[in-house]
Design a protein around this motif. Sequence first.
Motif, PDB file in Angstrom:
ATOM      1  N   VAL A   3      44.339   4.683   0.297  1.00  0.00           N
ATOM      2  CA  VAL A   3      43.849   5.387   1.481  1.00  0.00           C
ATOM      3  C   VAL A   3      42.754   6.380   1.092  1.00  0.00           C
ATOM      4  N   LYS A   4      42.938   7.071  -0.027  1.00  0.00           N
ATOM      5  CA  LYS A   4      41.895   7.983  -0.497  1.00  0.00           C
ATOM      6  C   LYS A   4      40.633   7.209  -0.870  1.00  0.00           C
ATOM      7  N   ARG A   5      40.803   6.041  -1.461  1.00  0.00           N
ATOM      8  CA  ARG A   5      39.643   5.204  -1.796  1.00  0.00           C
ATOM      9  C   ARG A   5      38.907   4.799  -0.524  1.00  0.00           C
ATOM     10  N   ALA A   6      39.658   4.401   0.505  1.00  0.00           N
ATOM     11  CA  ALA A   6      39.035   4.043   1.778  1.00  0.00           C
ATOM     12  C   ALA A   6      38.289   5.223   2.373  1.00  0.00           C
ATOM     13  N   ALA A   7      38.845   6.415   2.243  1.00  0.00           N
ATOM     14  CA  ALA A   7      38.186   7.610   2.768  1.00  0.00           C
ATOM     15  C   ALA A   7      36.876   7.890   2.040  1.00  0.00           C
ATOM     16  N   ARG A   8      36.847   7.635   0.744  1.00  0.00           N
ATOM     17  CA  ARG A   8      35.650   7.928  -0.048  1.00  0.00           C
ATOM     18  C   ARG A   8      34.557   6.879   0.116  1.00  0.00           C
ATOM     19  N   HIS A   9      34.938   5.615   0.184  1.00  0.00           N
ATOM     20  CA  HIS A   9      33.951   4.543   0.051  1.00  0.00           C
ATOM     21  C   HIS A   9      33.713   3.731   1.325  1.00  0.00           C
ATOM     22  N   GLY A  10      34.531   3.915   2.345  1.00  0.00           N
ATOM     23  CA  GLY A  10      34.360   3.158   3.575  1.00  0.00           C
ATOM     24  C   GLY A  10      34.032   4.058   4.748  1.00  0.00           C
ATOM     25  N   ASP A  11      33.882   3.448   5.899  1.00  0.00           N
ATOM     26  CA  ASP A  11      33.698   4.199   7.136  1.00  0.00           C
ATOM     27  C   ASP A  11      35.013   4.390   7.871  1.00  0.00           C
ATOM     28  N   VAL A  12      35.948   3.466   7.648  1.00  0.00           N
ATOM     29  CA  VAL A  12      37.294   3.593   8.203  1.00  0.00           C
ATOM     30  C   VAL A  12      38.287   2.987   7.227  1.00  0.00           C
ATOM     31  N   TRP A  13      39.533   3.373   7.405  1.00  0.00           N
ATOM     32  CA  TRP A  13      40.654   2.742   6.722  1.00  0.00           C
ATOM     33  C   TRP A  13      41.298   1.772   7.714  1.00  0.00           C
ATOM     34  N   THR A  14      41.387   0.490   7.337  1.00  0.00           N
ATOM     35  CA  THR A  14      42.037  -0.506   8.167  1.00  0.00           C
ATOM     36  C   THR A  14      43.528  -0.519   7.866  1.00  0.00           C
ATOM     37  N   ALA A  64      44.224  -0.503   3.061  1.00  0.00           N
ATOM     38  CA  ALA A  64      45.043   0.175   2.049  1.00  0.00           C
ATOM     39  C   ALA A  64      46.448   0.353   2.593  1.00  0.00           C
ATOM     40  N   MET A  65      47.419   0.446   1.671  1.00  0.00           N
ATOM     41  CA  MET A  65      48.805   0.642   2.075  1.00  0.00           C
ATOM     42  C   MET A  65      49.435   1.870   1.437  1.00  0.00           C
ATOM     43  N   LYS A  66      48.816   2.392   0.359  1.00  0.00           N
ATOM     44  CA  LYS A  66      49.397   3.523  -0.364  1.00  0.00           C
ATOM     45  C   LYS A  66      48.378   4.646  -0.472  1.00  0.00           C
ATOM     46  N   GLU A  67      48.846   5.799  -0.929  1.00  0.00           N
ATOM     47  CA  GLU A  67      48.017   7.000  -0.941  1.00  0.00           C
ATOM     48  C   GLU A  67      46.718   6.809  -1.724  1.00  0.00           C
ATOM     49  N   THR A  68      46.798   6.197  -2.893  1.00  0.00           N
ATOM     50  CA  THR A  68      45.594   6.007  -3.700  1.00  0.00           C
ATOM     51  C   THR A  68      44.572   5.156  -2.968  1.00  0.00           C
ATOM     52  N   VAL A 126      42.542  12.041   6.405  1.00  0.00           N
ATOM     53  CA  VAL A 126      41.753  13.083   7.058  1.00  0.00           C
ATOM     54  C   VAL A 126      41.372  14.172   6.059  1.00  0.00           C
ATOM     55  N   GLU A 127      42.315  14.575   5.236  1.00  0.00           N
ATOM     56  CA  GLU A 127      42.024  15.627   4.257  1.00  0.00           C
ATOM     57  C   GLU A 127      40.917  15.201   3.295  1.00  0.00           C
ATOM     58  N   GLU A 128      40.972  13.949   2.846  1.00  0.00           N
ATOM     59  CA  GLU A 128      39.953  13.469   1.915  1.00  0.00           C
ATOM     60  C   GLU A 128      38.591  13.364   2.597  1.00  0.00           C
ATOM     61  N   THR A 153      54.789   0.615   8.889  1.00  0.00           N
ATOM     62  CA  THR A 153      55.407   1.183  10.081  1.00  0.00           C
ATOM     63  C   THR A 153      54.589   2.380  10.559  1.00  0.00           C
ATOM     64  N   ILE A 154      54.821   2.770  11.796  1.00  0.00           N
ATOM     65  CA  ILE A 154      54.092   3.914  12.353  1.00  0.00           C
ATOM     66  C   ILE A 154      54.412   5.180  11.564  1.00  0.00           C
ATOM     67  N   GLU A 155      55.656   5.341  11.150  1.00  0.00           N
ATOM     68  CA  GLU A 155      56.037   6.523  10.377  1.00  0.00           C
ATOM     69  C   GLU A 155      55.282   6.569   9.050  1.00  0.00           C
ATOM     70  N   GLN A 156      55.157   5.431   8.390  1.00  0.00           N
ATOM     71  CA  GLN A 156      54.408   5.396   7.138  1.00  0.00           C
ATOM     72  C   GLN A 156      52.937   5.734   7.375  1.00  0.00           C
ATOM     73  N   VAL A 157      52.388   5.204   8.445  1.00  0.00           N
ATOM     74  CA  VAL A 157      50.966   5.435   8.721  1.00  0.00           C
ATOM     75  C   VAL A 157      50.709   6.901   9.050  1.00  0.00           C
ATOM     76  N   GLU A 158      51.597   7.522   9.803  1.00  0.00           N
ATOM     77  CA  GLU A 158      51.403   8.924  10.163  1.00  0.00           C
ATOM     78  C   GLU A 158      51.235   9.793   8.921  1.00  0.00           C
ATOM     79  N   LYS A 159      52.029   9.542   7.901  1.00  0.00           N
ATOM     80  CA  LYS A 159      51.927  10.327   6.669  1.00  0.00           C
ATOM     81  C   LYS A 159      50.588  10.098   5.973  1.00  0.00           C
ATOM     82  N   LEU A 160      50.119   8.840   6.010  1.00  0.00           N
ATOM     83  CA  LEU A 160      48.884   8.506   5.310  1.00  0.00           C
ATOM     84  C   LEU A 160      47.637   8.966   6.056  1.00  0.00           C
ATOM     85  N   VAL A 161      47.716   9.057   7.390  1.00  0.00           N
ATOM     86  CA  VAL A 161      46.553   9.522   8.145  1.00  0.00           C
ATOM     87  C   VAL A 161      46.179  10.945   7.733  1.00  0.00           C
TER      88      VAL A 161
END
Length: 346
Positions: free
Chosen positions: A180-191, A174-178, A209-211, A197-205
């Motif tokens: 990433v939330k889908r990966a949190a719900r239906h997968g074991d990890v988000w790839t 996943a690359m965007k918030e929606t 985690v919250e989901e 960029t690292i800055e973009q990923v930090e926000k999405l992590v």
Amino acid sequence: MQFGILMGDQPVSVPPEEHLDLMLRKVEAAQKAGFTYLTIGQHFLYQDFRWLQPIPLLARLAAELDDHVRIGTTVLVGPLHHPVQLAEELATLDIVTRGKLVVGIGTGYLPHEYEVFNMPYQKRYGLLEEQIALMTKLWTEDRVTFHGRFWQVEDRPTHIHPIQKPRPPIWLGAMKETGVKRAARHGDVWTITPQQTIEQVEKLVGIYVEERQRLGLPLNKLPLRRELQVADTFDAALTDFAAVAHGKYVSYAASGMQLLEAERVREEFLANVQDHVLLGTGEQVRRQIRDIAARLPIGPLLIRPHWPGMDADQTAGYLERVGREIVQPLADLESIDFDQFAPAAV
């Protein structure tokens, strides 16, 4: 830190038997160099380049695996497969690999692939979510009843269950918030995809985690995809990377520029890749990876050792050097955990 490779495509002009030999050389060289994940993606009716289909290919490569090595799909275009057939094929592959399979699955990004399979591209995310739910039941239950929007199964027995329990790990990109939330719900990890960029990923992590915590699901380290080029100097690494990768970057950008013919072009290419490609000497690249591991809960790190047009000797040489200068020196590296991304208590 564990490392893995992404095994990709070859020009259709390369004889198919040579293509297979290249894949076998990659597996041999990657394992010798210390890599522990071997993965491949999927495309259909692709222009100019050949993608060998992952499930039969991985079944063949499984015969070459060392005991500590895992094999996986990164990624299958899930909605183009009927979930019953895909679940049984993947369960069979998990058996063939003796429980070493990782299932990377996603929606793909090419509308024409959906057209030829007569599947609705605009419904691809709903298809993927339902597919994962049905496959999980097929892998974990003796009889299955499933009433979904797209697929129906009425009280049917299941006869192929994977070795791994309750099922093989599912990786969702996943690359965007929606997403990433889908990966949190239906997968074991988000790839984490290589363009982020690292800055973009930090926000999405934090969102991931919250989901996961909202659903009471465990947190596992996140696979990170990155391009990597190591050389005697930074400039040499940039030149080497441009020489093998510029064709793909040009096609992605729908641009006809010829790289490295002028300083302006070099600067444009560097500006395009410097935020998401690991470049430099062995020490410089090791420092970059350590910096990422200090900011993100990652593992394994997946890299591409081969670009279309490279031969088997070039690929083996690349893997040997990366193994010697990056993989082996960083074997004991641990990334941070998820604590700093946990939502603050109210």
